[in-house]
Design an enzyme around this catalytic site. Structure first.
Site, PDB file in Angstrom:
ATOM      1  N   LYS A  85      -3.038 -11.044   5.400  1.00 24.83           N
ATOM      2  CA  LYS A  85      -2.495  -9.835   4.757  1.00 24.83           C
ATOM      3  C   LYS A  85      -2.214 -10.127   3.294  1.00 24.83           C
ATOM      4  O   LYS A  85      -1.707 -11.215   2.958  1.00 24.83           O
ATOM      5  CB  LYS A  85      -1.218  -9.421   5.499  1.00 24.83           C
ATOM      6  CG  LYS A  85      -0.645  -8.070   5.115  1.00 24.83           C
ATOM      7  CD  LYS A  85       0.574  -7.744   5.986  1.00 24.83           C
ATOM      8  CE  LYS A  85       1.186  -6.387   5.692  1.00 24.83           C
ATOM      9  NZ  LYS A  85       2.348  -6.090   6.574  1.00 24.83           N
ATOM     10  N   SER A  87       2.237  -1.604   8.662  1.00 29.21           N
ATOM     11  CA  SER A  87       1.541  -1.767   7.403  1.00 29.21           C
ATOM     12  C   SER A  87       0.433  -2.825   7.428  1.00 29.21           C
ATOM     13  O   SER A  87      -0.350  -2.898   6.507  1.00 29.21           O
ATOM     14  CB  SER A  87       2.546  -2.152   6.321  1.00 29.21           C
ATOM     15  OG  SER A  87       3.144  -3.416   6.627  1.00 29.21           O
ATOM     16  N   SER A 132       5.376  -3.751  11.651  1.00 28.20           N
ATOM     17  CA  SER A 132       4.085  -3.699  10.973  1.00 28.20           C
ATOM     18  C   SER A 132       2.974  -4.550  11.559  1.00 28.20           C
ATOM     19  O   SER A 132       1.839  -4.446  11.110  1.00 28.20           O
ATOM     20  CB  SER A 132       4.256  -4.065   9.504  1.00 28.20           C
ATOM     21  OG  SER A 132       4.739  -2.957   8.808  1.00 28.20           O
TER      22      SER A 132
HETATM   23  N1  GLN Z   1       6.867   0.978   8.911  1.00 31.85           N
HETATM   24  C1  GLN Z   1       8.057   0.294   8.547  1.00 31.85           C
HETATM   25  C2  GLN Z   1       8.348   0.544   7.096  1.00 31.85           C
HETATM   26  O1  GLN Z   1       7.644   1.299   6.528  1.00 31.85           O
HETATM   27  C3  GLN Z   1       7.925  -1.175   8.826  1.00 31.85           C
HETATM   28  C4  GLN Z   1       7.137  -1.868   7.813  1.00 31.85           C
HETATM   29  C5  GLN Z   1       6.960  -3.319   8.104  1.00 31.85           C
HETATM   30  O2  GLN Z   1       7.228  -3.782   9.214  1.00 31.85           O
HETATM   31  N2  GLN Z   1       6.564  -4.051   7.088  1.00 31.85           N
HETATM   32  O3  GLN Z   1       9.250   0.024   6.525  1.00 31.85           O
END
Ligand code: GLN
Length: 464
Positions: free
Chosen positions: A55, A130, A154
Site C-alpha cells: 500500500k 482504504s 481498511s
Molecule cells: N474507513 C475508515 C476511515 O475512513 C477506516 C480507514 C482505515 O482503516 N484506514 O477512516
C-alpha cells in the site's frame, strides 16, 4: 529452488494484465528484475519468491510513497518501513505500490487523488477501502499477497468485498515504523492473501518487536509460519447480537448462519453474547481518528515534504494555506476540520474526552467476553460488513453513509484486538466476508479457527 528471473517476468506479466483495475501507483520492471537477481544470489526465506504489493502509505526505498495524495506526489522516503524490510529479508519480491484512499481515509478507494480502483469482479463497483488497491491485486491474482493498513477496517472491509483474506493484527504486533501515520493509536499494517495460510505467513514475517517503534510490543510470542486448521472441538464461538441487527442484508445473514452451522457441526459451541457499546463505535471512531489525523497531517505544509504551491506567497502562512488547500482532497480536508474542531479548547471535553470514555467501554466489552465472563469465548464471529460491494458513486455524496461501511470493523481497532475477515459465500455473485475477533495477541488461535472454517465453507457459493 525458485527461478527468480522467471518469477520476476511472470509477476510483470500479471501486473500488466491488472492495469485496468487502476490498483497500481508505481511499478518498475527493472527494479523487480534487479530485486529478483539479488534474491537468487542469497539464501531464501519463509516467503521465497512470493510477490507482495505494498500500500502506498508504507515507505519503500525503490518507489515513491504518495499516500495517493497530491501533497506527496513524487515523494521518495529516505528509509524503508520495518515491515517491508522484513518482507524482503524473508525472500518476498516487492511487486509494486498499491492505490488507496488518500491517506487511508475512506472505505471505497474512490478518494485516491489518482483515480478510483475498480472491483475485480464488476468494474462498476468499488473494491472497498482504504486498502482497495492492495486487495484488488490479490483478488485478481496479480500478486500472491499484499500489505494494507488498518485504522478502522481498511484491510478487512475490502477483503470482504473482494473475496480474499485480510488480517488486522493486535495493536503493537507489527511495527508502524515507515507507515505514514493516520490515527497513531489505531494504525496497524495488515496482510492480505487468498488464504488464511498465505496471510498468516506474511504476518509471521512482518510481526515482532522493533527498536524503531516504541508502541510495538517487545514481549510478544512468535507466530508460526504455517497456520493449520484448528480442531473446533470444545471451541467457544461468541455470536454478538449487536452485529446481527434486523436490518442486516439477508444474503450476509444467510452466509453467517451457514458458517456458524458448519462450525457447530465441526464441534464448536456457538454462544450468544452481547457487546453493548457497539452502537457507539462509529461516533467514537469519527472523533478519535480525525483528532489524531489532524495532528499527524500538520507536517504536510509545503516546507518539509512534496511539492510547494504558492512559493511566491507573501508570507509563510499564505504558502501553507496554498499548499494544503491544493494538496489535500475533500475527505482529508473534512477529517482535518473535524479533528481540529473536536480538539479545540471549547469542545475538547465535550467530544474528544467523551470519545475516550466510550473507547474504554468498548475495550471493557471485549475484556468481559474474552476474559472475565464465567465462561469466556475463544473468538467472536460476525459479518465483516453490513453490505456487499457497492456501486461507485453510491456513497461519495454522503460521508456518513460511507463511514457506516466500517460499523463492524472499527470496534476492533478502537479496542486494539486482532481480527480477520475470510470469504464465506456470495450474494448475487458478490463476495461476503465473515469476521473473527480475538483477545489481544491471540492471533495464532484466531487464525487456526478461521482456517478451520475456511476448510469447510463453500466460499464462492450463494447462501440461502
Ligand atoms: N474507513 C475508515 C476511515 O475512513 C477506516 C480507514 C482505515 O482503516 N484506514 O477512516
Amino acid at each position: 529452488v525458485t527461478d527468480f528471473a522467471a518469477r520476476a517476468r511472470d509477476i510483470t506479466d500479471r501486473l500488466e494484465k491488472a492495469r485496468p483495475l487502476n490498483a497500481i501507483l508505481s511499478f518498475d520492471r527493472d527494479v523487480l528484475a534487479v530485486e529478483a537477481d539479488r534474491l537468487a544470489k542469497k539464501s531464501v526465506g519463509s516467503l521465497a519468491g512470493m510477490s507482495v504489493a505494498v500500500k502506498d502509505n508504507i515507505c519503500t526505498s525503490e518507489y515513491p510513497t504518495t499516500c495517493a495524495s497530491r501533497i506527496l506526489e513524487g515523494y521518495r522516503s529516505p528509509f524503508e518501513a520495518t515491515a517491508v524490510r522484513r518482507l524482503r529479508e524473508a525472500g518476498a519480491l516487492i511487486a509494486c505500490k498499491a492505490n488507496l484512499d488518500e491517506f487511508a481515509m475512506g472505505s471505497s478507494t474512490e478518494w485516491s487523488a489518482f483515480g478510483r480502483v475498480h472491483h475485480p469482479l464488476d468494474a462498476s463497483r468499488v473494491p472497498g477501502g482504504s486498502s482497495g488497491g492492495s486487495v484488488a491485486l490479490v483478488a485478481a491474482g496479480a500478486v500472491d499477497a499484499a500489505l494494507g493498513s488498518e485504522t478502522g477496517g481498511s484491510v478487512r472491509q475490502p477483503a470482504a468485498f473482494c473475496g480474499v483474506v485480510g488480517i488486522k493484527p493486535t495493536y503493537g504486533r507489527v511495527s508502524r515504523y515507515g507507515l505514514v501515520a493516520f490515527g497513531s493509536s489505531l494504525d496497524q499494517i495488515g496482510p492480505v492473501g487468498r488464504t488464511v495460510a498465505d496471510a498468516g505467513r506474511v504476518l509471521a514475517a512482518i510481526a515482532g518487536p522493533d527498536a524503531f517503534d516504541s508502541t510495538c510490543e517487545e514481549n510478544q510470542d512468535r507466530l508460526p509460519l504455517d497456520i493449520r486448521p484448528a480442531s473446533l472441538k470444545g471451541v467457544r464461538i461468541g455470536k454478538p447480537r449487536e452485529y446481527f441487527p434486523d436490518t442486516l442484508d439477508p444474503g450476509i445473514r444467510a452466509a453467517c448462519d451457514r458458517a456458524l452451522n458448519l462450525m457447530r457441526d465441526a464441534g464448536g459451541t456457538i454462544v450468544d453474547v452481547s457487546l453493548p457499546s457497539t452502537p457507539y463505535a462509529i461516533p467514537c471512531y469519527y472523533v478519535i481518528a480525525p483528532a489524531e489525523a489532524s495532528s499527524n497531517l500538520a507536517r504536510f505544509d509545503g516546507a518539509r515534504y512534496g511539492p510547494r504551491i504558492g512559493a511566491d506567497a507573501p508570507d509563510v502562512q499564505a504558502m501553507y494555506r496554498a499548499t494544503r488547500g491544493m494538496g489535500f482532497g475533500p475527505e482529508v480536508r473534512r477529517r482535518i476540520i473535524i479533528g481540529t474542531y473536536v480538539l479545540s479548547a471549547g469542545y475538547y471535553d465535550a467530544y474528544y474526552n467523551r470519545a475516550r470514555e466510550v473507547r474504554l467501554q468498548l475495550i471493557e466489552d471485549f475484556t468481559r467476553v474474552f476474559q472475565r465472563d464465567a465462561h469466556p469465548v475463544d473468538v467472536l464471529f460476525t459479518p465483516t460488513t453490513p453490505t456487499t460491494a457497492f456501486k461507485a458513486g453510491e456513497n461519495t455524496a454522503d460521508p456518513v453513509a460511507m463511514y457506516l461501511a466500517d460499523i463492524f470493523t472499527c470496534p476492533a481497532n478502537l479496542a486494539g484486538v486482532p481480527a480477520v475477515s475470510i470469504p464465506i459465500g456470495r450474494a448475487e455473485g458478490l463476495p461476503i466476508g465473515g469476521q473473527f475477533i480475538a483477545a489481544s495477541f491471540k492471533e495464532e488461535k484466531m487464525l487456526g479457527i478461521a482456517a478451520a472454517l475456511e476448510a469447510v465453507v463453500p466460499a464462492t457459493a450463494e447462501a440461502r
